[in-house]
Design an enzyme around this catalytic site. Structure first.
Site, short mmCIF file in Angstrom:
data_model
loop_
_atom_site.label_atom_id
_atom_site.label_comp_id
_atom_site.label_asym_id
_atom_site.label_seq_id
_atom_site.Cartn_x
_atom_site.Cartn_y
_atom_site.Cartn_z
N GLY A 140 49.57 30.72 44.25
CA GLY A 140 48.46 29.79 44.19
C GLY A 140 47.62 30.06 42.95
O GLY A 140 47.92 30.98 42.19
N ASP A 179 53.47 30.86 48.03
CA ASP A 179 54.45 31.88 48.43
C ASP A 179 54.04 32.59 49.72
O ASP A 179 54.87 32.86 50.60
CB ASP A 179 54.69 32.88 47.29
CG ASP A 179 53.41 33.39 46.62
OD1 ASP A 179 52.30 33.12 47.13
OD2 ASP A 179 53.53 34.07 45.58
N GLY A 204 52.37 39.64 42.55
CA GLY A 204 50.95 39.38 42.82
C GLY A 204 50.62 39.95 44.18
O GLY A 204 51.41 40.68 44.77
N GLU A 225 43.73 33.64 49.25
CA GLU A 225 43.65 34.28 47.91
C GLU A 225 42.99 35.65 48.05
O GLU A 225 42.03 36.00 47.35
CB GLU A 225 42.91 33.38 46.92
CG GLU A 225 43.68 32.11 46.54
CD GLU A 225 44.96 32.40 45.76
OE1 GLU A 225 45.00 33.38 45.01
OE2 GLU A 225 45.93 31.64 45.92
N CYS A 238 41.49 41.28 35.96
CA CYS A 238 42.57 40.69 36.77
C CYS A 238 43.19 39.49 36.05
O CYS A 238 42.56 38.90 35.17
CB CYS A 238 41.97 40.27 38.11
SG CYS A 238 43.16 39.58 39.25
N CYS A 240 43.31 36.66 37.07
CA CYS A 240 42.49 35.48 37.34
C CYS A 240 41.27 35.42 36.43
O CYS A 240 40.53 34.44 36.46
CB CYS A 240 42.07 35.45 38.81
SG CYS A 240 40.80 36.67 39.21
N CYS A 245 39.33 42.75 41.32
CA CYS A 245 40.03 42.10 42.43
C CYS A 245 40.97 43.11 43.09
O CYS A 245 41.47 44.03 42.44
CB CYS A 245 40.88 40.94 41.92
SG CYS A 245 39.95 39.56 41.26
N GLU A 247 44.00 42.70 43.84
CA GLU A 247 45.28 42.70 43.14
C GLU A 247 45.26 43.61 41.91
O GLU A 247 46.19 44.40 41.69
CB GLU A 247 45.65 41.26 42.71
CG GLU A 247 46.95 41.18 41.93
CD GLU A 247 47.40 39.75 41.66
OE1 GLU A 247 47.30 38.91 42.58
OE2 GLU A 247 47.84 39.48 40.53
ZN LIG Z 1 41.78 38.25 40.50
#
Ligand SMILES: [Zn+2]
Length: 324
Positions: A140, A179, A204, A225, A238, A240, A245, A247
């Protein structure tokens, strides 16, 4: 295959009953509250469409004629599922029961484009009458069911109408979802899950949420998310564009420390949503399952048994799920 004629409520009821084990026309009629004549007509139509088949007869207790047993046509209709990961494309072919018949994986070069993906998909997804469609799972954010994708971590992919592009290029019905949603769908297909999160730690990091037994996508298809919630103020940058984050912090750690980061984040999620089941998957988890299991909160936690096929199988189930 044109599914539009097979989407009536009664067709789906009959297919769902056969999937769950009601195997004769008489038992289907009894469970669905339909007349035997109506069931015979529906079954004939579903057999002609390659969705049901007869596998012989069972004799009822004592009197009465033997009943013909029905099952989903394993060798008949099928669906494809694809997972566009950040470095590879995985494709599976599923029979009607959701079992993997064949699978393929091809690498995707750095900075791959939507056109590269469609070029790789075309030879793997033949357009034949028995193919119900293709489900595509990708990171996403994206819009569901429109299938307009702007995946984190794929440079140059901004508002790509992936569903429309794939339908044009491949010539069959296409569904597109995240996913992580595909992953939780695949897990829920195989066993009962109700309030659960599928935590996917691959290239991710995200979660697929099942709340009250339904995939929870949120108002703008943005739910899950989880990888881009903040766990460390001023933490590492990150993909993003923000800092700290889950991740990014997870990716910057390794071994037991990485598992500990994920465990802390999952504990927050369980607190927030009162989840009773956590399923772990993704290549990072699959590489060290014991470490991750140990770091998780005190709820029912397991590692998915589907391995690297989990997401593409769930993508295929986006198509098969329309039948039931
Ligand atoms: Zn992020």
């Amino acid at each position: 295959m044109d599914l539009s004629s097979l989407r009536s409520h009664n067709d789906r009821t009959v297919l769902g009953l056969v999937r769950s084990g009601a195997v004769s026309r008489a038992s289907i009629a009894a469970e669905a509250g339909l007349t035997p004549q109506a069931v015979s007509k529906i079954v004939a139509r579903l057999m002609a469409a390659g969705l049901l088949e007869e596998i012989g007869t069972v004799r009822g207790g004592g009197r009465g004629k033997p009943r013909t047993t029905l099952r989903l046509a394993a060798g008949g209709a099928c669906a494809y599922g694809a997972y566009v990961d950040r470095d590879e494309l995985r494709v599976v072919r599923l029979d009607l029961t959701g079992e993997v018949v064949s699978s393929a994986v091809v690498p995707l070069a750095p900075m791959f484009t939507p056109d590269d993906v469609l070029t790789a998909l075309a030879p793997l997804v033949p357009v034949r009458d028995e193919v119900l469609g293709l489900g595509i799972a990708i990171a996403g954010p994206l819009t569901f069911p429109a299938g307009v994708v702007s995946p984190n971590g794929l440079p140059g992919w901004d508002c790509v109408p992936l569903r429309a592009l794939a339908e044009d290029r491949l010539g069959l019905p296409v569904a597109v979802d995240k996913d992580t949603n595909a992953a939780v769908l695949a897990e829920a297909w195989r066993r009962p899950l109700r309030d659960a999160a599928l935590v996917f730690a691959g290239t991710g990091l995200g979660v697929g949420l099942l709340l009250g037994g339904e995939v929870h996508r949120g108002g703008r298809s943005g739910a899950g998310e989880f990888g881009h919630t903040t766990i460390q103020l001023d933490g590492p940058l990150c993909v993003c564009g923000r800092r700290g984050c889950v991740e990014a912090v997870h990716a910057a750690a390794s071994g037991a420390e990485a598992a500990r980061v994920l465990g802390a984040a999952v504990r927050n999620l369980v607190q927030l949503l009162d989840l009773d089941q956590i399923v772990l998957s993704g290549r990072k988890v699959l590489a060290a399952p014991e470490l991750y299991l140990e770091a998780m909160p005190e709820v029912d936690v397991s590692v998915s048994s589907s391995g690297s096929d989990l997401v593409p199988v769930g993508a295929g189930l986006l198509v098969l799920g329309e039948l039931f």
